[in-house]
Design a protein around this motif. Structure first.
Motif, short mmCIF file in Angstrom:
data_model
loop_
_atom_site.label_atom_id
_atom_site.label_comp_id
_atom_site.label_asym_id
_atom_site.label_seq_id
_atom_site.Cartn_x
_atom_site.Cartn_y
_atom_site.Cartn_z
N LEU A 494 -0.93 -9.01 -5.49
CA LEU A 494 -1.20 -8.40 -4.76
C LEU A 494 -1.15 -6.72 -4.74
O LEU A 494 -1.99 -6.05 -4.34
N ALA A 495 -0.22 -6.54 -5.61
CA ALA A 495 0.08 -5.09 -5.85
C ALA A 495 -1.27 -4.47 -6.71
O ALA A 495 -1.36 -3.01 -6.50
N ASP A 496 -1.97 -5.19 -7.28
CA ASP A 496 -3.08 -4.75 -8.03
C ASP A 496 -4.24 -4.63 -7.26
O ASP A 496 -5.38 -3.79 -7.64
N PRO A 498 -4.98 -2.46 -4.44
CA PRO A 498 -5.77 -1.35 -4.30
C PRO A 498 -6.47 -0.66 -5.49
O PRO A 498 -7.38 0.15 -5.24
N ARG A 521 1.51 -6.87 4.94
CA ARG A 521 1.15 -6.43 3.30
C ARG A 521 0.29 -5.47 3.02
O ARG A 521 0.18 -4.56 2.12
N LEU A 522 -0.81 -5.73 3.61
CA LEU A 522 -1.90 -4.81 3.34
C LEU A 522 -2.03 -3.54 3.70
O LEU A 522 -2.45 -2.62 3.23
N GLN A 524 0.92 -1.91 4.06
CA GLN A 524 1.83 -1.28 3.27
C GLN A 524 0.97 -0.83 1.90
O GLN A 524 1.61 0.27 1.44
N LEU A 525 0.06 -1.37 1.41
CA LEU A 525 -0.76 -1.00 0.44
C LEU A 525 -1.85 0.07 0.77
O LEU A 525 -2.64 0.31 -0.05
N LEU A 527 -4.64 -0.72 2.25
CA LEU A 527 -6.10 -1.63 2.45
C LEU A 527 -6.59 -1.76 3.61
O LEU A 527 -5.78 -2.40 4.36
#
Length: 841
Positions: A494-496, A498, A521-522, A524-525, A527
């Motif tokens: 998931l960190a990949d 963005p 989670r999104l 936080q990123l 997105l």
């Protein structure tokens, strides 16, 4: 006939296309689904105004259809509306003047060649598919078997029974057929209509059920075919013709039926429900497992049969592969089903072809028969690098994962057809790992099939060189590179995201997709995504919390039913107040559940009767507390889409077995165990893992007409939500099943409800929008309610933060028919993306 021949290719935007669908057969809604896929696949390749949709009624009248209704789940959704039939001269003019005619009518009037014959009577050859004679043969199963035998191939022993002969002397016909056709190892035979498809009217019969099986088959026509049941692996193979008329079989798909642990009498036939409802028990494998030589032999025989029967353009051949490698062809279909995730597109994806590629090829072939050369050179255009990158996520680990798979693939196809984004198909597996997968993997019919590919990626990749060999130089200009289209699934973090994507479209249902986890989670990123924030998503997922909010908001004419919450682990404690029961008794009952499925076992089993007595007394107490004289509703506190929902008018009959299935951790319960009027033993209620059970007041009174169940989509920005037109949902039982909500051609939805006037519709919309605004919904959602017309009162059922987006979901029709929006499904999905970008901004 006017000579349409042109010396130079015509751009696809100038082509006029007429799509015919519907018809008198029981497959009319499968025809609707096929026609919708064709329309959606080419509407951006052709000018939409140049595509005409013609619906054929049961009595074979022709009606020009407004394109917005092609997105209905069933023909019954729009059939009640006023439609003006096409007069003979107008119909003949349309047939003569359209560049290409596409008869997508399954069963009678289409697959028997009648519609194609009508085209030829007008001097037309530019129609998709086989000539009338070839179609007439393939729809007649006995004639098909005879044609196969003429080619020297093994066939299935059979006998024909006509309705007239059966009426004259049923005993004689039973005796003749029973002895003419060998039985299987259990002395059973297959009984089916001689001219029908989709496994309608098909039974596996012993001698004691033979009369019932014949009667069932006669409901679909005046001829019944009795066949030997073949022991072996079932398969299905699509055949296409290339531009040069070469016949190219694709990659055969193996079909297996899982054994049922809830119905020991299940006949394991490949029924309509198993074909079209993921998770109903069918497993598919493409290519069929076997030596390359065997698969090639199947393909070679298919070419022979295609030629011998005088078929053209396309077909689907079904058969069985015996343990000794004998190929037995059973059904040859002149108009294959072409729904969004059909075998046609799964097998074509292995060959490097997308939906639009397949239809572009077929339309080009049809046009060429009258000398027209069409230019579909943009059919393989890749997404420009400048387009925004959209990751569409589906799958998950919930009871709704099969529905998510349908939503996920539908969203990817509709967004891809817009040609505005670079679409990335991301699968979330049961362990919550992310995989980017090619179209072929996404086209698997179930999440189990997808995860089987992911568990053995090498096997999938080993099939690619074989398919490259089969394809050779075929489909030039209509297919991409086989290896590129079938890249190996790759695991992502998931960190990949963005760095790889600009937007995440959540097509998940239940679990981390709807409870706010993915949204958080999104966020936080950084997105953007579709739908509401994590806090609002978590609120909408909680049926008790949304019920309490409805009470707090006190919107006039909008109420919430009473509820009682019990933790799963506390249920046995509550029940022990009414009978001598403990956890050990529950353990014993759950272990003996397979034998307790039989009604007579439940009646005679002392422990189950003690359990039932406790459940009935417990339910009676709750009915009194909740003022719910007519019954009770049970549902999980945090799940949706009819998973685990029981609307019980007979708690004393339904609750004991339902709660036992739930406590045993089963993932489904057959509807026939709960609702006596349900005769289809394949319909089921999905059961998620219950941690907390909501027992809710039954709203429907003694007269079911007192209440109307409705579903309403909402859309907009926070504080400025608009409700679509409501849809009245018609259920077979007291609760809409997963099949009725999401299985193509199953559920009927009337939009807006015919019994409501414009003022009532406007008032309902205003109340739903006010409720959604106060909840804080953003982007979109779907709210389900009960409505009592005599008091003009709405009662909340549930809120779905990420509603189903399958091809069968009603929210698409609502977005189209609500005048201030009038958005086609792809444009509706695009609007959700734009709202997601706007929310982040």
């Amino acid at each position: 006939m006017t000579n349409h021949a042109q010396a130079v290719p015509r751009p696809s935007q100038q082509v006029t296309l007429t799509i015919f669908f519907g018809g008198p057969s029981n497959e009319r809604n499968i025809s609707l689904d096929s026609a919708r896929t064709l329309y959606d696949s080419v509407r951006k390749k052709l000018a939409e105004t140049n595509i005409t949709l013609v619906f054929i009624s049961r009595d074979t009248q022709f009606f020009r259809l407004d394109p917005k209704w092609i997105y209905s789940n069933t023909i019954e959704d729009f059939e009640h509306l006023p439609h003006q039939p096409l007069q003979a001269d107008a119909l003949n003019r349309l047939i003569k003047e359209s560049d290409v005619l596409c008869p997508i009518v399954h069963g009678a009037y289409g697959e028997d060649g009648q519609l194609s014959a009508r085209f030829e009577a007008q001097g037309r050859q530019a129609y998709l598919g086989s000539p009338p004679a070839g179609l007439a043969t393939t729809l007649n199963k006995q004639q098909t078997v005879a044609a196969i035998a003429e080619r020297g191939f093994p066939t299935v022993p059979n006998a024909l029974i006509t309705a007239a002969a059966w009426a004259e002397d049923a005993a004689r016909e039973r005796e003749r057929a029973w002895h003419q056709v060998p039985g299987d190892t259990l002395n059973q035979r297959i009984v089916k209509p001689n001219r029908a498809g989709s496994s309608d009217g098909v039974s596996l019969s012993g001698v004691d059920t033979f009369d019932e099986a014949v009667t069932r088959a006669l409901a679909f026509g005046d001829e019944v075919l009795v066949e030997q049941r073949i022991e072996g692996r079932e398969f299905s193979l699509i055949v296409l013709q290339d531009q040069d008329d070469s016949i190219v079989p694709l990659a055969p798909t193996g079909i297996a039926i899982a054994e049922s642990d809830t119905d020991p009498n299940q006949d394991n036939l490949y029924t309509r429900n198993k074909k079209y409802m993921p998770g109903a028990g069918a497993r598919h494998q493409t290519p069929l497992a076997g030596p390359a030589e065997l698969l090639q032999r199947m393909r070679t025989q298919a070419v022979d049969l295609f030629q011998a029967l005088g078929l053209r353009d396309w077909a689907r051949f079904d058969g069985f592969l015996s343990d000794d490698g004998t190929i037995i062809w059973s059904d040859l279909n002149g108009i294959p089903g072409c729904g969004l995730d059909s075998f046609l597109f799964q097998q074509a994806a292995l060959f490097g072809m997308r939906h639009a590629d397949v239809f572009s090829l077929l339309i080009t072939r049809a046009a060429a028969r009258e000398g027209r050369r069409l230019d579909f050179s943009d059919a393989l255009g890749e997404d420009p690098a400048s387009r925004r990158r959209v990751a569409v996520i589906g799958g998950g680990a919930t009871s709704e994962r099969h529905v998510s798979r349908m939503s996920w693939f539908n969203v990817t196809q509709k967004l891809a057809a817009l040609q505005q984004y670079r679409i990335h198909t991301i699968y979330l597996d049961a362990e919550e790992a992310f995989w980017e997968v090619p179209a072929f993997v996404a086209l698997q019919h179930t999440v189990d099939e997808i995860e089987a590919v992911l568990a053995d990626v090498d096997a999938y990749q080993r099939a690619v060189p074989l398919v490259q060999t089969w394809r050779g130089t075929h489909f030039a200009g209509y297919a991409g590179d086989v290896a590129a289209h079938n890249f190996a699934p790759r695991r992502l973090k998931l960190a990949d995201f963005p760095a790889r994507f600009d937007f995440v479209f959540l097509a998940l249902h239940g679990g981390i997709g709807e409870n706010g986890t993915m949204q958080r989670r999104l966020d936080q990123l950084g997105l953007p995504y579709n739908g509401s924030s994590s806090q609002v998503a978590g609120l909408c997922m909680d049926k008790q919390a949304t019920n309490q909010k409805c009470r707090e908001f006190a919107i006039p004419g909008f109420e919430a039913p009473g509820q009682h919450l019990v933790a799963r682990n506390d249920l046995i404690v509550e029940l022990s107040r009414y009978a001598d029961l403990d956890a050990a008794d529950l353990e014993t009952l759950t272990q003996r559940l397979p034998e307790l499925i039989a009604a007579e076992q439940r009646v005679t089993d002392p422990l189950f009767q003690r359990w039932a007595k406790a459940v009935v007394r417990w339910a009676a107490g709750l009915q009194a507390t909740l003022q719910s004289d007519q019954g009770l509703v049970l549902k999980p506190k945090a799940d949706g889409c009819s998973s685990g929902v029981l609307v019980s008018r007979q708690p004393e009959h339904q609750l004991p077995i339902f709660l036992l299935f739930m406590m045993a951790g089963r993932d489904r319960i057959p509807q026939y165990l709960l609702y006596p009027k349900v005769t289809d033993r394949e319909l089921f209620i999905a059961l998620p893992r219950f941690d907390e059970i909501l027992v809710e007041q039954m709203l429907a009174g003694a007269d079911p007409e007192t209440f109307m169940e409705m579903t309403i989509g909402v859309i907009g920005t926070r504080g400025k939500i608009t409700a679509f037109y409501p849809s009245e949902t018609l259920a077979q039982t007291d609760v809409l099943s997963l099949d009725e909500k999401f299985n193509k051609g199953m559920g009927v939805n009337l939009t807006p409800p015919p019994a409501l006037d414009a003022a009532a519709v406007a008032s309902i919309r205003a109340r739903l929008a006010a409720y959604a605004d106060q909840l804080g919904i953003e982007g979109y959602a779907r709210i389900d309610v009960m409505y009592r017309p005599d008091s003009d009162t709405l009662y909340l059922i549930e809120v779905n933060n990420l509603p189903g987006l399958t091809s069968a979901t009603i929210i698409y029709t609502q977005a189209l028919v609500t005048p201030e929006f009038a958005l086609k499904p792809a444009e509706f999905l695009d609007e959700l993306i734009q709202l997601g970008f706007a929310r982040q901004a």
